[in-house]
Design a protein around this motif. Structure first.
Motif, mmCIF file in Angstrom:
data_model
loop_
_atom_site.group_PDB
_atom_site.id
_atom_site.type_symbol
_atom_site.label_atom_id
_atom_site.label_comp_id
_atom_site.label_asym_id
_atom_site.label_seq_id
_atom_site.Cartn_x
_atom_site.Cartn_y
_atom_site.Cartn_z
ATOM 1 N N LYS A 78 0.735 -1.292 0.071
ATOM 2 C CA LYS A 78 -0.224 -0.210 -0.191
ATOM 3 C C LYS A 78 0.794 1.369 0.222
ATOM 4 N N ARG A 79 2.128 1.048 0.664
ATOM 5 C CA ARG A 79 2.818 2.307 0.589
ATOM 6 C C ARG A 79 3.916 2.552 -0.344
ATOM 7 N N ASP A 80 4.362 3.845 -0.323
ATOM 8 C CA ASP A 80 5.584 3.959 -1.049
ATOM 9 C C ASP A 80 6.905 3.433 -0.362
ATOM 10 N N GLU A 81 7.550 2.508 -0.834
ATOM 11 C CA GLU A 81 8.509 1.745 -0.129
ATOM 12 C C GLU A 81 9.682 2.673 0.309
ATOM 13 N N SER A 82 9.910 3.632 -0.627
ATOM 14 C CA SER A 82 11.109 4.583 -0.382
ATOM 15 C C SER A 82 10.722 5.444 1.040
ATOM 16 N N THR A 83 9.379 5.497 1.030
ATOM 17 C CA THR A 83 9.268 6.230 2.384
ATOM 18 C C THR A 83 9.420 5.456 4.068
ATOM 19 N N ILE A 84 9.544 4.202 3.439
ATOM 20 C CA ILE A 84 9.578 3.266 4.817
ATOM 21 C C ILE A 84 10.962 3.336 5.513
ATOM 22 N N PRO A 85 11.256 3.967 6.512
ATOM 23 C CA PRO A 85 12.530 3.860 7.065
ATOM 24 C C PRO A 85 13.237 2.549 7.429
ATOM 25 N N PRO A 86 14.383 2.320 7.531
ATOM 26 C CA PRO A 86 15.024 0.993 7.695
ATOM 27 C C PRO A 86 14.918 0.824 9.381
ATOM 28 N N PRO A 87 14.814 -0.457 9.679
ATOM 29 C CA PRO A 87 14.417 -0.654 11.102
ATOM 30 C C PRO A 87 16.162 -0.381 12.063
ATOM 31 N N LYS A 88 15.744 -0.228 13.122
ATOM 32 C CA LYS A 88 16.861 -0.064 13.825
ATOM 33 C C LYS A 88 18.239 -1.166 13.600
ATOM 34 N N ASN A 89 19.362 -0.786 13.269
ATOM 35 C CA ASN A 89 20.401 -1.407 13.226
ATOM 36 C C ASN A 89 20.644 -2.060 14.718
ATOM 37 N N PRO A 90 20.473 -3.566 14.998
ATOM 38 C CA PRO A 90 21.046 -3.984 16.305
ATOM 39 C C PRO A 90 22.313 -3.988 16.481
ATOM 40 N N VAL B 293 9.899 -6.312 7.228
ATOM 41 C CA VAL B 293 9.677 -6.889 5.629
ATOM 42 C C VAL B 293 10.047 -5.852 4.790
ATOM 43 N N SER B 294 10.054 -4.786 4.839
ATOM 44 C CA SER B 294 10.612 -3.669 3.700
ATOM 45 C C SER B 294 12.189 -3.921 3.745
ATOM 46 N N ALA B 295 12.692 -3.990 4.895
ATOM 47 C CA ALA B 295 14.248 -4.071 4.970
ATOM 48 C C ALA B 295 14.787 -5.461 4.254
ATOM 49 N N ILE B 296 13.984 -6.492 4.478
ATOM 50 C CA ILE B 296 14.408 -7.663 3.934
ATOM 51 C C ILE B 296 14.099 -7.863 2.444
ATOM 52 N N LYS B 297 13.059 -7.287 1.883
ATOM 53 C CA LYS B 297 12.539 -7.283 0.626
ATOM 54 C C LYS B 297 13.574 -6.371 -0.113
ATOM 55 N N LYS B 298 14.042 -5.268 0.266
ATOM 56 C CA LYS B 298 15.193 -4.488 -0.365
ATOM 57 C C LYS B 298 16.254 -5.122 -0.284
ATOM 58 N N PHE B 299 16.659 -5.736 0.706
ATOM 59 C CA PHE B 299 18.262 -6.336 0.776
ATOM 60 C C PHE B 299 18.133 -7.683 -0.143
ATOM 61 N N LEU B 300 17.162 -8.453 -0.402
ATOM 62 C CA LEU B 300 17.118 -9.545 -1.229
ATOM 63 C C LEU B 300 16.877 -9.070 -2.610
ATOM 64 N N GLU B 301 16.214 -7.893 -2.836
ATOM 65 C CA GLU B 301 16.092 -7.362 -4.335
ATOM 66 C C GLU B 301 17.375 -7.041 -4.885
ATOM 67 N N GLY B 302 18.075 -6.418 -3.672
ATOM 68 C CA GLY B 302 19.560 -5.846 -4.024
ATOM 69 C C GLY B 302 20.624 -6.910 -4.444
ATOM 70 N N LEU B 303 20.266 -8.120 -4.064
ATOM 71 C CA LEU B 303 21.519 -9.206 -4.127
ATOM 72 C C LEU B 303 21.248 -9.617 -5.717
ATOM 73 N N GLY B 304 20.028 -9.490 -6.223
ATOM 74 C CA GLY B 304 19.950 -9.553 -7.865
ATOM 75 C C GLY B 304 19.688 -11.121 -8.174
ATOM 76 N N GLY B 305 19.208 -11.450 -9.450
ATOM 77 C CA GLY B 305 19.049 -12.909 -9.667
ATOM 78 C C GLY B 305 17.755 -13.389 -9.093
ATOM 79 N N ALA B 306 16.756 -12.848 -8.437
ATOM 80 C CA ALA B 306 15.432 -13.537 -8.023
ATOM 81 C C ALA B 306 14.850 -14.194 -8.896
ATOM 82 N N LYS B 307 14.516 -15.415 -8.385
ATOM 83 C CA LYS B 307 13.497 -16.296 -9.123
ATOM 84 C C LYS B 307 12.134 -15.573 -9.337
#
Lengths: 412, 152, 148
Positions: free
Chosen positions: B120-132, C134-148
């Motif tokens: 639903k959202r523009d993904e570029s607006t979703i901030p990254p989670p806190k880096n543990p 979910v967004s971070a995982i998706k971006k990370f995996l997309e960034g790897l390239g070569g997804a099926k």
């Protein structure tokens, strides 16, 4: 067939060390059945917090929660087997604390063990047998007097012993080094019977214990074939007349050492030296040989010496013997070397075994090594207590067997 | 030690885990039976276990996921369904891995929510989670100011 | 498709995410499956025989407990095969295959030593963290390239 004894396993690592099958096999051999107490994640979170030991390994958290479920009676079991990896400090702390916690807060017999990938069912068998015996034969172990005429044979790794008892008294004994298991057994039986002045036909029940118990027991049609942990505890408190309340039994054997915390004559927790046979009676035997004295003379010799001047570590029998040779070469007296050897064995048993049981007085030493005065003295110094060595202590397994066997006399 | 001969060799097993308001494990199982061509399907409290040849299992789980994509999750399993070595009935208690899934099931609703929202959202607006791995410490000048504020 | 090591290797969530976004999760289940589908000597429950801790000597010395070395015989080859990794840092309740903290420390260290793309996360604790997760995982995996 009687239903199997349900042994709750509390552990971390055996399935990844490749030894779970060995644990199952050892339990199966003595009609025991290993199971894992069923709990939920909610239980794990709550009980781990409640127990208060903040370990990092999730499987140890699970172990803590499973132990609490057993103690609080949420899961039923007949006995508990605690097993963690040898050389893991985190697990050793949990293993000890859980063993103590279960022992203090429930009536469940517990044995703890640290395994390597080389642990086999054979190594575990005596421990499992003791565990199932305590669970299954409480009534038999409650026996406090011997009745009728019974024979007890202890087929040990170093020596074979026999005892004939009649109406709560020892009337015949036999003792000799173990060579061929059956022949040694037959010889000591013959000796004990002739000393007692009775024939085998008159014997009403027979019990066997020790490494050769199955072979000897089968051959002479024993009524009771029982491992040495429960038999020796029973024999020790009987001979020392300490059948009620707590006691600690120490048996430094020819191949392995046993330390047993006993309550009312029944073992609660126990350990049996497993990984190395260094600090055992065998080392003292080698010491006597090297000093050119009979094993029976080693104790008095040691009492004349002062062990503190001779560095010796019998953790490993090879290095221990080397330090013995070095000490003699450096001019130490035979008396001091004998005392050092006794001290070293006592120290090893103290460090390796006695840390895993809670020592409560009286401390009773049994087995052939309990006749080595210097060893008993060294142990007493380490534990800061007067050690009890009952009469006939070298026949402990035979006495325990003869005592318990009288429960099998037909008209009883 | 005795010789070991594996059963179900060459097959794969997958969990299909359902955390949905729209479909129950039982309903999903019925769908599974309908489309299965010989794969073994077993219903569990979390969802289903599907065992068979890899291509067939993948086809089935992909199809099943369509029922509610943001609320159905799939994971490999080492053992085929009903294997006594992992079965609660023969172990006396749940295998340890079960509690791990139990734990993740408490997190799954947030993941489902995430899966719904990123569409639903523009993904570029979703901030990254806190880096543990980043441990934020209080800056020394900020600490000094706090102490001064306390003292005055 | 990129082989992505998931930590915890037993994670349902990570296994699902990696496959969902087109890559191959390297999980405990696959390593266990390999063992239980290989003929050999019987060693229930996991078909890890006393030989496995010896194989584990490649990753941990003999004074390291057998359970650690046995687990490393599962994970060592997976870490070596990994082309990327997603690590959940607060996975304190992962039992069984991930039940030993010492093994887990070693796995994490070996992943950190390896020059591969890595994503470090914590489990989400609320809806908004779920979105970020979910967004971070998706971006990370997309960034790897070569997804099926």
């Amino acid at each position: 067939m009687t239903p199997p004894v349900r042994i709750a396993q509390i552990s971390c690592g055996p399935d990844y060390a490749g030894v779970q099958a060995e644990i199952n096999a050892a339990a199966h051999e003595v009609n025991g059945e290993i199971f894992f107490p069923d709990i939920t994640l909610k239980d794990i979170r709550r009980d781990f917090d409640a127990f208060g030991l903040d370990v990092k390994s999730p499987d140890l958290k699970l172990a803590i929660a499973r132990a609490m479920a057993l103690v609080e009676g949420r899961v039923e079991a007949d006995a508990v087997f605690i097993a963690t990896c040898f050389r893991c400090a985190e697990a050793a702390i949990v293993r000890n604390e859980l063993r103590r916690y279960i022992n203090e807060n429930s009536k469940l017999p517990v044995v703890s063990y640290s395994f390597t990938e080389r642990t086999t069912a054979g190594t575990l068998l005596t421990r499992m047998e003791a565990l199932t015996t305590i669970a299954r034969r409480r009534a038999l172990l409650a026996r406090e007097t011997q009745s009728g005429i019974t024979l007890g044979i202890d087929s040990g790794s170093a020596t074979t012993k026999a005892i004939v008892m009649k109406d709560d008294k020892i009337i015949g004994t036999g003792w000799q080094p173990t060579t061929e298991v059956m022949k040694s057994a037959q010889d000591v039986i013959d000796h004990a019977l002739s000393e007692a002045g009775i024939t085998l036909k008159e014997v009403q029940a027979i019990g066997t214990t020790g490494y050769g118990r199955f072979l000897v027991g089968k051959e002479i049609k024993a009524d009771l074939i029982q491992e040495e942990l429960t038999v020796n505890s029973k024999g020790a408190v009987y001979l020392a007349d300490k059948q009620h309340g707590p006691a600690t039994v120490i048996d430094i054997g020819g191949m392995d050492n046993k330390a047993i915390a006993v309550m009312d004559g029944i073992p609660g927790t126990f350990t049996m030296g497993g990984i190395c046979a260094g600090a055992s009676g065998r080392f003292l035997e080698m010491t006597a040989k090297r000093l050119g004295v009979d094993i029976t003379e080693l104790g008095p010799l040691a009492m004349k010496g002062f062990g503190g001047t001779v560095p010796m570590n019998s953790y490993c029998i090879v290095f221990g013997t080397q330090s013995l040779v070095n000490a003699l070469a450096a001019g130490s007296t035979r008396e001091d070397v004998a005392a050092a050897a006794c001290h070293s064995v006592a120290e090893q048993v103290f460090e390796q075994q006695l840390q895993e049981v809670d020592i409560k007085e009286p401390v009773i030493m049994v087995g052939g090594t309990s006749l080595i005065e210097g060893l008993v003295h060294a142990m007493g110094e380490l534990l800061q207590t007067k050690i009890v060595v009952p009469h006939h202590s070298q026949y402990i397994g035979s006495v325990g067997s003869a005592l318990l066997a009288s429960g099998f006399i037909k008209d009883e | 030690m005795t010789a070991y001969t594996p059963v179900h060799a060459g097959t794969v097993t997958k969990y299909v885990i359902v955390e949905s308001f729209d479909i129950t494990p039982a309903e999903l199982a019925v769908r599974g039976y309908e489309i299965s061509k010989g794969a073994m399907i077993k219903e569990t409290c979390f969802g289903l276990i599907v065992n068979g040849m890899e291509e067939e299992v993948d086809r089935i789980v992909t199809e099943l996921r369509k029922a509610d994509p943001d609320h159905i999750f799939i994971k490999d399993r080492g053992f085929p369904p009903g294997d006594a070595r992992r079965c609660r009935a023969s172990l006396g208690g749940a295998r340890p891995g079960y509690h791990g899934i139990e734990h993740e099931m408490t997190v799954i609703p947030y993941v489902s929510h995430g899966l719904e929202e990123i569409k639903k959202r523009d993904e570029s607006t979703i901030p990254p989670p806190k880096n543990p791995l980043e441990h934020h410490v209080l800056a020394i000048d900020k600490l000094k100011k706090l102490m001064e504020a306390q003292e005055s | 498709m990129v082989k992505v090591f998931i930590y915890p290797a037993t994670s349902l969530i990570l296994s699902d995410m990696v496959a969902r976004f087109g890559h191959t999760p390297l999980s405990s289940a696959v390593a266990i499956r390999e063992r239980i589908q290989t003929p050999g000597l019987e060693s229930p429950p996991l078909q890890i025989t006393p030989e496995e801790p010896k194989k584990g000597l490649k990753w941990a010395a003999v004074e390291v407990p057998a359970g650690v070395r046995g687990r490393m015989s599962l994970y060592g080859p997976m870490v070596e095969a990994a082309e990327a990794a997603i690590i959940i840092n607060d996975a304190d309740l992962s039992f069984g295959c991930m039940g030993c903290a010492r093994t887990n420390e070693l796995i994490k260290f070996q992943l950190r030593e390896k020059d591969i793309p890595k994503l470090d996360l914590n489990y989400p604790k609320n809806d908004e963290e779920g979105v970020q997760f979910v967004s971070a995982i998706k971006k990370f995996l997309e960034g790897l390239g070569g997804a099926k």
